[in-house]
Design a protein around this motif. Structure first.
Motif, PDB file in Angstrom:
ATOM      1  N   ASN A 106      58.992  32.042 -30.431  1.00 33.43           N
ATOM      2  CA  ASN A 106      59.720  33.316 -30.345  1.00 33.43           C
ATOM      3  C   ASN A 106      59.019  34.422 -31.120  1.00 33.43           C
ATOM      4  O   ASN A 106      58.899  35.559 -30.645  1.00 33.43           O
ATOM      5  CB  ASN A 106      61.148  33.156 -30.876  1.00 33.43           C
ATOM      6  N   GLU A 107      58.548  34.095 -32.332  1.00 34.99           N
ATOM      7  CA  GLU A 107      57.859  35.090 -33.166  1.00 34.99           C
ATOM      8  C   GLU A 107      56.551  35.543 -32.516  1.00 34.99           C
ATOM      9  O   GLU A 107      56.191  36.731 -32.572  1.00 34.99           O
ATOM     10  CB  GLU A 107      57.579  34.513 -34.548  1.00 34.99           C
ATOM     11  N   ILE A 108      55.856  34.615 -31.891  1.00 35.54           N
ATOM     12  CA  ILE A 108      54.610  34.972 -31.209  1.00 35.54           C
ATOM     13  C   ILE A 108      54.907  35.933 -30.051  1.00 35.54           C
ATOM     14  O   ILE A 108      54.219  36.942 -29.868  1.00 35.54           O
ATOM     15  CB  ILE A 108      53.892  33.711 -30.698  1.00 35.54           C
ATOM     16  N   ALA A 109      55.952  35.637 -29.282  1.00 36.30           N
ATOM     17  CA  ALA A 109      56.331  36.497 -28.157  1.00 36.30           C
ATOM     18  C   ALA A 109      56.714  37.896 -28.643  1.00 36.30           C
ATOM     19  O   ALA A 109      56.312  38.907 -28.049  1.00 36.30           O
ATOM     20  CB  ALA A 109      57.486  35.877 -27.378  1.00 36.30           C
ATOM     21  N   GLU A 110      57.469  37.963 -29.719  1.00 39.30           N
ATOM     22  CA  GLU A 110      57.879  39.267 -30.257  1.00 39.30           C
ATOM     23  C   GLU A 110      56.672  40.075 -30.738  1.00 39.30           C
ATOM     24  O   GLU A 110      56.627  41.297 -30.593  1.00 39.30           O
ATOM     25  CB  GLU A 110      58.875  39.073 -31.404  1.00 39.30           C
ATOM     26  N   SER A 111      55.690  39.391 -31.329  1.00 39.04           N
ATOM     27  CA  SER A 111      54.495  40.102 -31.806  1.00 39.04           C
ATOM     28  C   SER A 111      53.683  40.665 -30.641  1.00 39.04           C
ATOM     29  O   SER A 111      53.095  41.745 -30.741  1.00 39.04           O
ATOM     30  CB  SER A 111      53.630  39.175 -32.669  1.00 39.04           C
ATOM     31  N   VAL A 112      53.673  39.938 -29.517  1.00 37.27           N
ATOM     32  CA  VAL A 112      52.990  40.442 -28.325  1.00 37.27           C
ATOM     33  C   VAL A 112      53.756  41.622 -27.740  1.00 37.27           C
ATOM     34  O   VAL A 112      53.168  42.657 -27.388  1.00 37.27           O
ATOM     35  CB  VAL A 112      52.831  39.319 -27.269  1.00 37.27           C
ATOM     36  N   LYS A 113      55.072  41.484 -27.668  1.00 36.59           N
ATOM     37  CA  LYS A 113      55.923  42.549 -27.117  1.00 36.59           C
ATOM     38  C   LYS A 113      55.782  43.853 -27.906  1.00 36.59           C
ATOM     39  O   LYS A 113      55.860  44.954 -27.336  1.00 36.59           O
ATOM     40  CB  LYS A 113      57.386  42.091 -27.126  1.00 36.59           C
ATOM     41  N   ALA A 114      55.559  43.739 -29.223  1.00 38.35           N
ATOM     42  CA  ALA A 114      55.411  44.934 -30.068  1.00 38.35           C
ATOM     43  C   ALA A 114      54.170  45.740 -29.704  1.00 38.35           C
ATOM     44  O   ALA A 114      54.109  46.945 -29.961  1.00 38.35           O
ATOM     45  CB  ALA A 114      55.347  44.521 -31.530  1.00 38.35           C
ATOM     46  N   ILE A 115      53.193  45.086 -29.085  1.00 36.39           N
ATOM     47  CA  ILE A 115      51.951  45.767 -28.710  1.00 36.39           C
ATOM     48  C   ILE A 115      51.909  46.069 -27.214  1.00 36.39           C
ATOM     49  O   ILE A 115      51.460  47.127 -26.794  1.00 36.39           O
ATOM     50  CB  ILE A 115      50.731  44.897 -29.108  1.00 36.39           C
ATOM     51  N   ILE A 116      52.405  45.126 -26.406  1.00 38.26           N
ATOM     52  CA  ILE A 116      52.421  45.298 -24.957  1.00 38.26           C
ATOM     53  C   ILE A 116      53.880  45.306 -24.505  1.00 38.26           C
ATOM     54  O   ILE A 116      54.514  44.241 -24.444  1.00 38.26           O
ATOM     55  CB  ILE A 116      51.671  44.161 -24.242  1.00 38.26           C
ATOM     56  N   PRO A 117      54.459  46.458 -24.241  1.00 34.40           N
ATOM     57  CA  PRO A 117      55.877  46.529 -23.855  1.00 34.40           C
ATOM     58  C   PRO A 117      56.192  45.575 -22.703  1.00 34.40           C
ATOM     59  O   PRO A 117      55.549  45.598 -21.657  1.00 34.40           O
ATOM     60  CB  PRO A 117      56.045  47.989 -23.420  1.00 34.40           C
ATOM     61  N   SER A 118      57.188  44.707 -22.917  1.00 35.45           N
ATOM     62  CA  SER A 118      57.512  43.687 -21.924  1.00 35.45           C
ATOM     63  C   SER A 118      58.893  43.121 -22.217  1.00 35.45           C
ATOM     64  O   SER A 118      59.467  43.338 -23.289  1.00 35.45           O
ATOM     65  CB  SER A 118      56.463  42.560 -21.941  1.00 35.45           C
ATOM     66  N   GLU A 119      59.417  42.376 -21.253  1.00 31.53           N
ATOM     67  CA  GLU A 119      60.719  41.725 -21.387  1.00 31.53           C
ATOM     68  C   GLU A 119      60.506  40.253 -21.733  1.00 31.53           C
ATOM     69  O   GLU A 119      59.609  39.604 -21.203  1.00 31.53           O
ATOM     70  CB  GLU A 119      61.483  41.846 -20.067  1.00 31.53           C
TER      71      GLU A 119
END
Length: 260
Positions: free
Chosen positions: A234-247
């Protein structure tokens, strides 16, 4: 005097970048690989297209250091055909070690995996903890280690247990968690998570390459963990989302793998 290095599995995700890097550092590099996924190696690198289960070990006669990266590269692949897993892993490793002795190779470096620890309650996982592998991939890696340890008094051996490697490579893998999430976020605008609480240790590919170079240069032997941080999926996904806007989409998972 320039070291001559043979990298078995040198055409893969890490091997491609490691081989090209060592060439730039003026080492004499050869790569033995099936090259299933093509060849992204520098033209100056000697290429030997062979299967580790079938090649002539006389090749070892020309090299001071052998680095073995060759493996079926993840759990699902190893589950498909157990015989291939054990023949290309522990059995091939045994033949390699015998060849190292016969042809007087000075050092053997093996790419094991941090996943061989299995599920651990301890937050700090060290080399002193027991091994509890849960899949054919990490069970066979553990047996490879045991084979190599039988030769440690006859040849310099280094066993490295890397975390989950991430980052760009000319032979890119998209089945490792951070790379996969970046791909999904950028191209699909959606990150699919199975579970999410599982822990994945991360390690950038450039740091992994630096580690190999360290053990090529240094007169150090033994077994070592190689990692950087432990994050939940989950933390990895959130860190990616913070840079690449995504759901982020979370689904149930029957995959228990969680490594530190």
């Amino acid at each position: 005097m320039t070291k001559k290095i043979l990298i078995i599995g040198g055409g893969g995700y890490i091997g491609t970048e490691l081989s090209n890097y060592l060439l730039k550092k003026k080492y004499k590099v050869a790569c033995l690989d099936t090259f299933w996924f093509g060849n992204k190696l520098n033209k100056k690198i000697t290429k030997i297209k062979k299967d580790v289960r079938k090649f002539d070990f006389k090749i070892f006669n020309n090299y001071e250091i052998v680095i073995n990266l060759a493996y079926l590269s993840n759990d699902p692949l190893c589950e498909i055909n157990a015989r291939d897993t054990w023949e290309s892993g522990p059995l091939a490793t045994y033949y390699m070690m015998e060849a190292c002795l016969k042809y007087k190779v000075k050092k053997f470096i093996f790419a094991s995996s941090g996943s061989i620890y299995g599920l651990k309650k301890e937050k700090k996982v060290t080399e002193k903890l027991g091994l509890d592998p849960i899949t054919d991939y990490n069970k066979s890696k553990m047996i490879c280690e045991k084979v190599i340890e039988n030769y440690k008094n006859k040849i310099k051996t280094v066993i490295l247990r890397p975390a989950t490697v991430c980052g760009n490579s000319n032979r890119l893998r998209l089945d490792v968690v951070l790379n996969l999430f970046c791909y999904q976020a950028y191209f699909e605008k959606k990150i699919n998570i199975l579970g999410g609480n599982q822990v994945r240790p991360l390690l950038h590919i450039n740091d992994m390459i630096s580690c190999y170079e360290f053990f090529i240069k240094k007169n150090i032997t033994g077994t070592f963990n190689v990692g950087f941080e432990n994050l939940s999926v989950n933390e990895i996904a959130e860190s990616v989302k913070a840079i690449i806007p995504s759901e982020i989409k979370i689904k149930k998972s029957n995959d228990p793998r969680s490594y530190r």
